[in-house]
Design a protein around this motif. Structure first.
Motif, PDB file in Angstrom:
ATOM      1  N   MET A 364      32.244  11.692  12.691  1.00 17.53           N
ATOM      2  CA  MET A 364      30.931  12.333  12.623  1.00 17.53           C
ATOM      3  C   MET A 364      30.412  12.276  14.165  1.00 17.53           C
ATOM      4  O   MET A 364      29.729  13.161  14.525  1.00 17.53           O
ATOM      5  N   ILE A 365      31.091  11.434  15.059  1.00 20.57           N
ATOM      6  CA  ILE A 365      31.142  11.440  16.471  1.00 20.57           C
ATOM      7  C   ILE A 365      31.525  12.625  16.813  1.00 20.57           C
ATOM      8  O   ILE A 365      31.100  13.729  17.661  1.00 20.57           O
ATOM      9  N   ARG A 366      32.672  13.194  16.501  1.00 22.11           N
ATOM     10  CA  ARG A 366      33.501  14.167  16.760  1.00 22.11           C
ATOM     11  C   ARG A 366      32.772  15.588  16.408  1.00 22.11           C
ATOM     12  O   ARG A 366      32.657  16.392  17.282  1.00 22.11           O
ATOM     13  N   MET A 367      32.213  15.334  15.247  1.00 22.50           N
ATOM     14  CA  MET A 367      31.508  16.529  14.627  1.00 22.50           C
ATOM     15  C   MET A 367      29.899  16.757  15.467  1.00 22.50           C
ATOM     16  O   MET A 367      29.804  17.943  15.776  1.00 22.50           O
ATOM     17  N   GLN A 368      29.530  15.805  15.956  1.00 18.56           N
ATOM     18  CA  GLN A 368      28.262  16.055  16.975  1.00 18.56           C
ATOM     19  C   GLN A 368      28.706  16.447  18.218  1.00 18.56           C
ATOM     20  O   GLN A 368      28.098  17.544  18.774  1.00 18.56           O
ATOM     21  N   TYR A 413      25.276  10.760  20.073  1.00 24.05           N
ATOM     22  CA  TYR A 413      25.869  11.782  20.368  1.00 24.05           C
ATOM     23  C   TYR A 413      25.114  12.919  19.622  1.00 24.05           C
ATOM     24  O   TYR A 413      25.621  14.364  19.574  1.00 24.05           O
ATOM     25  N   SER A 414      23.992  12.517  18.649  1.00 24.01           N
ATOM     26  CA  SER A 414      23.768  13.503  17.731  1.00 24.01           C
ATOM     27  C   SER A 414      22.648  14.610  18.403  1.00 24.01           C
ATOM     28  O   SER A 414      21.883  14.211  19.466  1.00 24.01           O
ATOM     29  N   LEU A 415      23.092  15.867  18.288  1.00 25.62           N
ATOM     30  CA  LEU A 415      22.584  17.046  18.788  1.00 25.62           C
ATOM     31  C   LEU A 415      20.911  16.982  18.531  1.00 25.62           C
ATOM     32  O   LEU A 415      20.312  17.453  19.510  1.00 25.62           O
ATOM     33  N   HIS A 416      20.679  16.724  17.279  1.00 22.47           N
ATOM     34  CA  HIS A 416      19.243  16.847  17.038  1.00 22.47           C
ATOM     35  C   HIS A 416      18.282  15.760  17.752  1.00 22.47           C
ATOM     36  O   HIS A 416      17.108  16.104  17.939  1.00 22.47           O
ATOM     37  N   LEU A 417      18.720  14.579  18.399  1.00 23.82           N
ATOM     38  CA  LEU A 417      18.209  13.462  19.013  1.00 23.82           C
ATOM     39  C   LEU A 417      18.214  13.862  20.533  1.00 23.82           C
ATOM     40  O   LEU A 417      17.480  13.061  20.995  1.00 23.82           O
ATOM     41  N   LYS A 418      18.681  14.936  21.038  1.00 28.15           N
ATOM     42  CA  LYS A 418      18.558  15.296  22.379  1.00 28.15           C
ATOM     43  C   LYS A 418      17.551  16.104  22.554  1.00 28.15           C
ATOM     44  O   LYS A 418      17.270  17.600  22.309  1.00 28.15           O
ATOM     45  N   ALA A 419      16.356  15.671  23.246  1.00 26.84           N
ATOM     46  CA  ALA A 419      15.117  16.526  23.221  1.00 26.84           C
ATOM     47  C   ALA A 419      15.205  17.679  23.938  1.00 26.84           C
ATOM     48  O   ALA A 419      14.912  18.816  23.640  1.00 26.84           O
ATOM     49  N   HIS A 420      16.166  17.756  25.018  1.00 23.05           N
ATOM     50  CA  HIS A 420      16.240  18.858  25.882  1.00 23.05           C
ATOM     51  C   HIS A 420      17.120  20.252  25.049  1.00 23.05           C
ATOM     52  O   HIS A 420      16.789  21.211  25.648  1.00 23.05           O
TER      53      HIS A 420
END
Length: 426
Positions: A364-368, A413-420
């Motif tokens: 999952m980390i590698r996927m993100q 590492y989750s993309l959707h949690l990175k606000a920018h």
């Protein structure tokens, strides 16, 4: 070379019997062509070749090559079985089409045929003095070719059927398919124009997967009828008599049955999908390998991670086509072809892994990380697709992960949690 000829030639070369047949014909020609040296200036300068030495060489070649050919077939069958069982049955075609193995088998069988034909001709007095000398040189050349081929083949057969090699083969053929589609967007056709009336539907006359579209034939029919043909199915689509494969945009309300058949015959149908005209099939095959590796019985997350890395390379290649703003040339002006949707290829690649690897924190980390990398180079109109895929992947992991610490780590590492990186809504 016409795309039609290339397609049918690839279909032939994928057959295991094709190259051995070609080498057999060349061997027969080579064994008989030595006689042409008789009656030329070589008769005066060619050294005498002892009957026994040439006979021994040909006998050795004939006795050994058939055994080696049988051994080669056995080794290849074992490799084919290994590829199907450890990777995916969809990789079988690629392993069978391995050039080094096909060439090795072809040379072994061809050498056997050469030795038999040459031996029969030699013992029946077909050759003269110069012919004996040329045959001797040809036999030595065949021995050298067999030795070099055997060395190359031993190195290849040690890899053939192994999981890493199979993944590499699938990635390579998918890369070539991507490059071909990038070079000729929409297979040379025009973009689809939205209309209230799609046109006269054309149904498939066979059941199976579309392997290839004969665009030349479609353009010819459309020009004769003065119509526009809008494709509703692409290579890789499963069709049946109830599936509309194309629409004909015409001023008339109906077209002749013969013309409909001409259009439907341009769709080459097969029982299984092909890698060479279907960019999505390679992604699906790789995801099947990853899903198999993530099954509880195998539990090999490293293979899934390796395939995710392959996806980053493939998607970088696919979206690199947007770097140049020039419009592609349209060869088939009367054929409208749909684009491959970004959402479809992301679904083909990542949904099975996010489903089957949701309980594995490393995967999952590698996927993100991979989706974040892809997000950085895709066009703006595709960013939301990547964002939604990352969000769905996280939500699956959120349900499957039991240890709270793993979930907290994944959030970093989750993309959707990175606000920018969040796509802006208009």
């Amino acid at each position: 070379m016409s795309q039609n000829i290339i397609f049918y030639f690839n279909q032939l070369t994928d057959k295991l019997w094709f190259k051995p047949l070609i080498f057999c014909l060349l061997s027969i020609m080579g064994a008989l062509v030595a006689e042409l040296a008789d009656g030329t200036f070589l008769t005066d300068i060619a050294p005498d070749i002892k009957y026994e030495s040439l006979d021994d060489l040909l006998s050795t070649l004939s006795n050994s090559m058939l055994v080696i050919a049988i051994f080669a077939v056995g080794s290849m069958i074992s490799a084919f079985a290994a590829a199907s069982s450890t990777a995916t049955p969809r990789s079988f075609k690629l392993v069978v089409a391995d050039d080094v193995s096909q060439n090795a088998l072809s040379i072994y069988i061809g050498s056997f045929i050469f030795s038999i034909v040459a031996s029969v001709a030699f013992k029946n007095g077909y050759y003269g003095k110069a012919g004996h000398f040329i045959l001797f040189l040809l036999t030595l050349a065949v021995f050298l070719l067999v030795i070099i081929t055997f060395i190359r083949w031993v190195e290849r057969i040690s890899k053939l059927g192994r999981l890493e090699h199979t993944i590499m083969k699938i990635e390579d053929v998918t890369t070539k398919t991507f490059e071909k589609r990038i070079k000729i967007p929409r297979m040379g056709g025009s973009p689809i124009i939205e209309r209230e009336n799609k046109g006269i539907p054309i149904y498939g006359d066979e059941i199976g997967y579309i392997l290839y579209l004969n665009m030349d034939r479609l353009q010819e029919v459309a020009t004769q009828l003065k119509v526009i043909i809008t494709l509703n199915c692409m290579p890789g689509t499963f069709v049946s008599p109830d599936r509309v494969v194309a629409y004909v945009v015409s001023a008339r309300e109906e077209i002749a049955i013969d013309d409909k058949e001409k259009i439907s015959k341009a769709f080459v149908i097969g029982k299984s999908r092909s890698y060479y005209a279907d960019p999505r099939f390679g992604l699906i095959a790789l995801s099947e390998i990853a899903s198999r590796a993530l099954s509880p019985g195998i539990n090999d997350p490293g293979t899934a991670v390796s395939i995710i890395n392959s996806y980053v390379r493939l998607f970088h290649l696919w979206f690199k086509k947007n770097d140049n703003g020039s419009s592609p040339d349209v060869k088939y002006t009367r054929i409208e072809v749909p684009e491959i949707e970004a959402s479809d290829i992301f679904e083909d690649a990542f949904r099975p892994i996010s489903r089957d690897g949701a309980n594995n924190i490393e995967v999952m980390i590698r996927m993100q990380k991979a989706l974040t990398s892809i997000y950085s180079f895709v066009p703006d109109e595709v960013k939301e697709v990547v964002f939604n895929r990352a969000k769905e992947t996280f939500e699956r992991a959120e349900i499957a992960l039991d240890y709270p610490g793993d979930l907290e780590l994944l959030k970093q590492y989750s993309l959707h949690l990175k606000a920018h990186l969040t796509p802006k809504k208009e």
